[in-house]
Motif scaffolding. Structure first.
Motif, short mmCIF file in Angstrom:
data_model
loop_
_atom_site.label_atom_id
_atom_site.label_comp_id
_atom_site.label_asym_id
_atom_site.label_seq_id
_atom_site.Cartn_x
_atom_site.Cartn_y
_atom_site.Cartn_z
N PRO A 273 38.39 46.58 48.16
CA PRO A 273 37.33 47.56 48.57
C PRO A 273 36.09 46.93 49.32
O PRO A 273 35.99 45.72 49.15
N ALA A 274 35.25 47.53 49.97
CA ALA A 274 34.16 47.04 50.74
C ALA A 274 33.14 46.55 49.67
O ALA A 274 32.41 45.48 49.74
N SER A 275 33.14 46.92 48.55
CA SER A 275 32.39 46.38 47.59
C SER A 275 32.59 45.05 47.00
O SER A 275 31.73 44.45 46.32
N ALA A 276 33.78 44.62 47.28
CA ALA A 276 33.97 43.22 46.89
C ALA A 276 33.55 42.06 47.81
O ALA A 276 33.80 40.86 47.53
N VAL B 298 31.87 37.15 52.63
CA VAL B 298 32.38 36.34 51.85
C VAL B 298 32.80 37.08 50.62
O VAL B 298 32.06 38.00 50.01
N MET B 299 34.10 37.09 49.71
CA MET B 299 34.44 37.73 48.84
C MET B 299 33.50 37.45 47.52
O MET B 299 33.39 36.37 47.22
N ASP B 300 32.97 38.38 46.90
CA ASP B 300 32.08 38.44 45.69
C ASP B 300 32.94 37.68 44.53
O ASP B 300 33.93 38.34 44.08
N THR B 301 32.52 36.60 44.25
CA THR B 301 33.39 35.80 43.10
C THR B 301 33.07 36.37 41.63
O THR B 301 33.57 35.91 40.81
N ASP B 302 32.18 37.30 41.65
CA ASP B 302 31.89 37.97 40.32
C ASP B 302 32.70 39.29 40.17
O ASP B 302 32.83 40.11 39.18
N ALA C 201 36.24 42.21 40.16
CA ALA C 201 37.21 42.04 39.93
C ALA C 201 38.45 41.82 40.73
O ALA C 201 39.51 41.17 40.56
N THR C 202 38.12 42.04 41.92
CA THR C 202 39.20 41.74 43.17
C THR C 202 39.42 40.30 43.27
O THR C 202 40.51 39.70 43.20
N PHE C 203 38.13 39.34 43.02
CA PHE C 203 38.25 38.00 43.06
C PHE C 203 39.20 37.44 41.93
O PHE C 203 39.87 36.59 41.98
N ALA C 204 38.87 38.16 40.65
CA ALA C 204 39.42 37.67 39.50
C ALA C 204 41.12 37.89 39.59
O ALA C 204 41.79 37.14 39.31
N ASP C 205 41.34 39.04 40.31
CA ASP C 205 42.83 39.32 40.77
C ASP C 205 43.53 38.41 41.63
O ASP C 205 44.64 37.99 41.66
N TRP C 206 42.50 38.11 42.51
CA TRP C 206 43.11 37.13 43.79
C TRP C 206 43.25 35.57 43.04
O TRP C 206 44.45 35.32 43.39
N VAL C 207 42.44 35.16 42.14
CA VAL C 207 42.70 33.81 41.55
C VAL C 207 43.78 33.92 40.73
O VAL C 207 44.66 32.93 40.77
N LYS C 208 43.99 35.02 39.96
CA LYS C 208 45.21 35.13 39.24
C LYS C 208 46.51 34.96 39.94
O LYS C 208 47.31 34.43 39.71
#
Length: 296
Positions: free
Chosen positions: A37-40, A253-257, A259-266
């Motif tokens: 989402p745009a918020s990420a 840049v994707m916000d590393t804080d 939930a989307t980034f956490a999903d991406w790392v996983k």
């Protein structure tokens, strides 16, 4: 309907739901990025972006990190704003290591007013309260993770940026020289993490990396060019904020804080799909650098 039959049907429904969930393939890292989402996403400030244009018509865009190297970044911005770098060129391309740029025809042209020739070593920093650690182990530090989208490592006493692919460092002579920022390099090979805390890192390449990594390799010691190729000479180096609005590069840049980034790392750590036979169940900090995209 008897109670026994109702219980059996309910159990069948749970089993089917479980089977459906198990059969649903996990999203790939790219699918997560595409659906973010745009918020990420966070806009990269134009005042922190540097546009390099080369004589061969190509260009690269850099993002500076004033939060981590304020003195060196101030030097670099002065070198850019005064036009000092317009006569620079790619002077070194060492295979599986770095591409370096600076003045090719002299050891160093006189620096413009306002540039600190020997700035302090901005190698380590006070740990940030915003540090978001990865749960995976690292070979070079007690913990690694992110601060405001930047890859960092820490020993609990201090933290530092990590030498990942595309990161930009300040070329220097032997210690205690720290380099002024008049010569920079970017990592074009396997992450040379042994350089962490030995060189000031000032940013990363966010576009046109191929125009730095795919250059002919230098034939002199350490990959320096005897004579820099004409195509690798600069025609202009400009802060994005100094360009007309219509000409400014716009990146996020994707916000590393998020939930989307956490999903991406996983997803990056646990690759699935038809290609992957075994999932690593782990990820290196340099394989978890925040995704960057052009503003849609």
């Amino acid at each position: 309907m008897t109670l026994t039959k109702a219980i059996k049907l309910a159990g069948l429904g749970v089993a089917l739901a479980t089977l459906t969930a198990a059969d649903t393939p996990a999203l790939s890292p790219q699918e997560i990025v595409d659906a973010a989402p745009a918020s990420a996403w966070k806009d990269i400030p134009p005042e922190d972006m540097v546009v390099i244009r080369f004589k061969d018509g190509t260009s690269s865009v850099l993002q500076l990190a004033p939060e981590f190297a304020p003195v060196h970044v101030a030097n670099i911005k002065t070198l850019v704003k005064t036009g000092w770098l317009n006569s620079a060129a790619l002077i070194r391309v060492q295979d599986n290591y770095v591409t370096q740029w600076g003045y090719p025809d002299a050891e160093e042209a006189p620096l413009p007013a306002g540039v600190i020739k020997t700035p302090p070593a901005e190698y380590e920093h006070t740990p940030s309260k915003n540090f978001k650690p990865l749960k995976y182990k690292d070979s070079f530090a007690a913990k690694v993770g992110h601060v405001a989208s930047w890859p960092v490592a820490t020993d609990g006493q201090s933290q530092w940026l990590t030498h990942c692919y595309g990161m930009i460092g300040v070329a220097r002579d032997v210690a205690p020289d720290t380099g002024s920022g008049s010569q920079l390099y970017t990592v074009i090979g396997q992450a040379p993490r042994a350089l962490d805390r030995n060189v000031t890192l000032v940013g990363r390449v966010i576009a046109g990396m191929e125009n730095l990594s795919a250059r002919p390799r230098g034939t002199e010691d350490l990959g320096f060019y005897k004579t820099p190729p004409e195509g690798g000479r600069f025609t202009s180096v400009t802060l994005a904020s100094d360009l007309p609005e219509a000409e400014r590069p716009k990146f996020q840049v994707m916000d590393t804080d998020s939930a989307t980034f956490a999903d991406w790392v996983k997803a990056r750590a646990n690759r699935s799909g038809t290609f992957f036979v075994k999932s690593a169940g782990a990820i290196d900090i340099c394989n978890a650098t925040a995704p960057i995209r052009k503003v849609p």
